[in-house]
Scaffold this active site. Structure first.
Site, short mmCIF file in Angstrom:
data_model
loop_
_atom_site.label_atom_id
_atom_site.label_comp_id
_atom_site.label_asym_id
_atom_site.label_seq_id
_atom_site.Cartn_x
_atom_site.Cartn_y
_atom_site.Cartn_z
N LYS A 1 -11.92 11.54 -5.01
CA LYS A 1 -13.19 12.00 -5.59
C LYS A 1 -14.35 11.48 -4.73
O LYS A 1 -15.29 12.22 -4.40
CB LYS A 1 -13.33 11.53 -7.04
CG LYS A 1 -12.29 12.12 -7.98
CD LYS A 1 -12.53 11.76 -9.43
CE LYS A 1 -12.19 10.32 -9.77
NZ LYS A 1 -10.76 10.02 -9.80
N THR B 1 -2.70 0.40 -4.50
CA THR B 1 -3.16 1.59 -3.79
C THR B 1 -4.44 2.15 -4.40
O THR B 1 -4.71 1.91 -5.58
CB THR B 1 -2.06 2.68 -3.81
OG1 THR B 1 -2.56 3.88 -3.21
CG2 THR B 1 -1.63 3.01 -5.22
N THR B 2 -5.16 2.93 -3.62
CA THR B 2 -6.36 3.59 -4.16
C THR B 2 -6.03 4.99 -4.67
O THR B 2 -6.89 5.64 -5.25
CB THR B 2 -7.47 3.71 -3.11
OG1 THR B 2 -7.02 4.53 -2.06
CG2 THR B 2 -7.87 2.36 -2.58
N ASP C 1 0.87 -1.16 0.00
CA ASP C 1 0.00 0.00 0.00
C ASP C 1 0.92 1.23 0.00
O ASP C 1 2.11 1.12 0.34
CB ASP C 1 -0.86 -0.03 1.27
CG ASP C 1 -1.61 1.26 1.48
OD1 ASP C 1 -2.29 1.70 0.56
OD2 ASP C 1 -1.50 1.83 2.59
N ASP D 1 -0.34 5.07 0.74
CA ASP D 1 -0.70 6.13 1.69
C ASP D 1 -0.74 5.60 3.11
O ASP D 1 -1.51 4.68 3.43
CB ASP D 1 -2.05 6.73 1.29
CG ASP D 1 -1.96 7.41 -0.06
OD1 ASP D 1 -1.10 8.29 -0.20
OD2 ASP D 1 -2.71 7.03 -0.97
C1 XBP Z 1 -5.37 6.12 0.39
C2 XBP Z 1 -6.61 6.79 0.00
C3 XBP Z 1 -6.58 7.79 -1.07
C4 XBP Z 1 -5.86 9.08 -0.74
C5 XBP Z 1 -6.21 10.13 -1.75
O1 XBP Z 1 -5.40 4.82 -0.08
O2 XBP Z 1 -7.65 6.53 0.53
O3 XBP Z 1 -7.90 8.11 -1.36
O4 XBP Z 1 -6.28 9.56 0.51
O5 XBP Z 1 -5.91 9.71 -3.02
P1 XBP Z 1 -4.18 3.76 0.08
P2 XBP Z 1 -6.54 10.36 -4.33
O6 XBP Z 1 -3.76 3.77 1.52
O7 XBP Z 1 -4.79 2.46 -0.34
O8 XBP Z 1 -3.07 4.17 -0.85
O9 XBP Z 1 -6.98 11.75 -4.00
O10 XBP Z 1 -5.44 10.31 -5.34
O11 XBP Z 1 -7.72 9.49 -4.71
MG MG Z 2 -3.06 3.19 3.34
#
Ligand code: XBP
Ligand code: MG
Length: 252
Positions: A54, A122-123, A9, A11
């Site tokens: 979004k 990741t998202t 992951d 973030d």
């Molecule tokens: C992290 C998230 C994302 C970021 C924002 O996901 O939830 O939505 O906060 O990203 P992960 P965007 O821990 O799975 O990486 O604004 O680019 O959508």
């Molecule tokens: Mg995360």
């Protein structure tokens, strides 16, 4: 089965991007657009229940701003705000404003040297991943990852397991030969849903999350001179996570 691949992951796991990158970038985009939307640290912690920028903005309006009258082009407005937010995030990351978490660089280097295959699941938006890697890990390091599975590439974001299934399919690996690295409840629901043994490193936003089913929950990956703390799960009697640790964890 031997350990073959590590799926990360981004973030909260590779870096504290939510605190140091995404939240300030959202607020800057809102201010630029003349909106009176502002996400303080506490509110942002609650908004993190929804993954995807979004999707998070729409959730904010639906849940916290019932007074807001949506224009007919509201969806386009969200898309444009999100593009502006991504530009702000990229600028922050490009100025080195988002450092990697303890042990991340060391472990990635060791894993590569040991021949383990690497991928991202990741998202967040793909360009956020590349700019973070290039500026925090180093130039060319996005090539360390065989697959960067990110953002809207799958329709259902975490906690759906789809992004992990996508990454494993691209690599041609099965869950049994992989380990996943996550930091949040939505993240572990996705990784466990994909059948992956999961190592958790918590952060301030995710300390209280439910990590049932994690192989281990740690404060961070640790460094030889800065041990990590084990919060729950397997006790391997080690002060930091290295490849030997991962192989032992995977074998349990
Ligand atoms: C992290 C998230 C994302 C970021 C924002 O996901 O939830 O939505 O906060 O990203 P992960 P965007 O821990 O799975 O990486 O604004 O680019 O959508
Ligand atoms: Mg995360």
């Amino acid at each position: 089965m031997t350990l073959n691949a590590l799926l990360f992951d981004v973030d909260g796991t590779l870096a504290d991007t939510e605190r140091d990158g995404h939240r300030p970038a959202f607020n800057q985009a809102f201010a630029d657009a003349g909106l009176d939307w502002h996400w303080d640290a506490a509110l942002y912690g609650k908004l993190l229940a929804v993954t995807g920028g979004k999707e998070r903005m729409k959730h904010y309006i639906d849940q916290y701003r019932p007074d807001y009258v949506k224009a007919p082009d509201f969806d386009d407005m969200v898309v444009n705000l999100h593009k502006a937010k991504t530009r702000h995030y990229s600028a922050l990351a490009a100025h080195g404003g988002i450092p990697l978490r303890p042990g991340v660089k060391r472990l990635l280097e060791e894993a590569r040297a040991a021949g383990l295959r690497l991928a991202i699941a990741t998202t967040t938006t793909p360009e956020n991943v590349t700019v973070l890697l290039e500026h925090s890990l180093g130039p060319g390091t996005q090539d360390w990852f065989e697959v960067i599975a990110a953002g809207d590439i799958v329709p259902a974001k975490k906690p759906a397991p789809d992004i992990y299934f996508y990454a494993m399919e691209k690599m041609g690996v099965s869950p049994a030969e992989c380990l996943a690295f996550e930091d949040s409840e939505n993240g572990i629901r996705a990784s466990l849903g994909a059948g992956l043994k999961t190592l958790i490193t918590v952060n301030d936003y995710t300390l209280d999350h439910d990590f049932s089913g994690a192989a281990v929950v740690l404060s961070d990956l640790g460094e030889p001179d800065a041990p990590c703390r084990r919060i729950a799960g397997a006790d391997l009697g080690r002060a930091f996570v290295d490849v030997a640790y991962l192989r032992a964890l995977h074998a349990i």
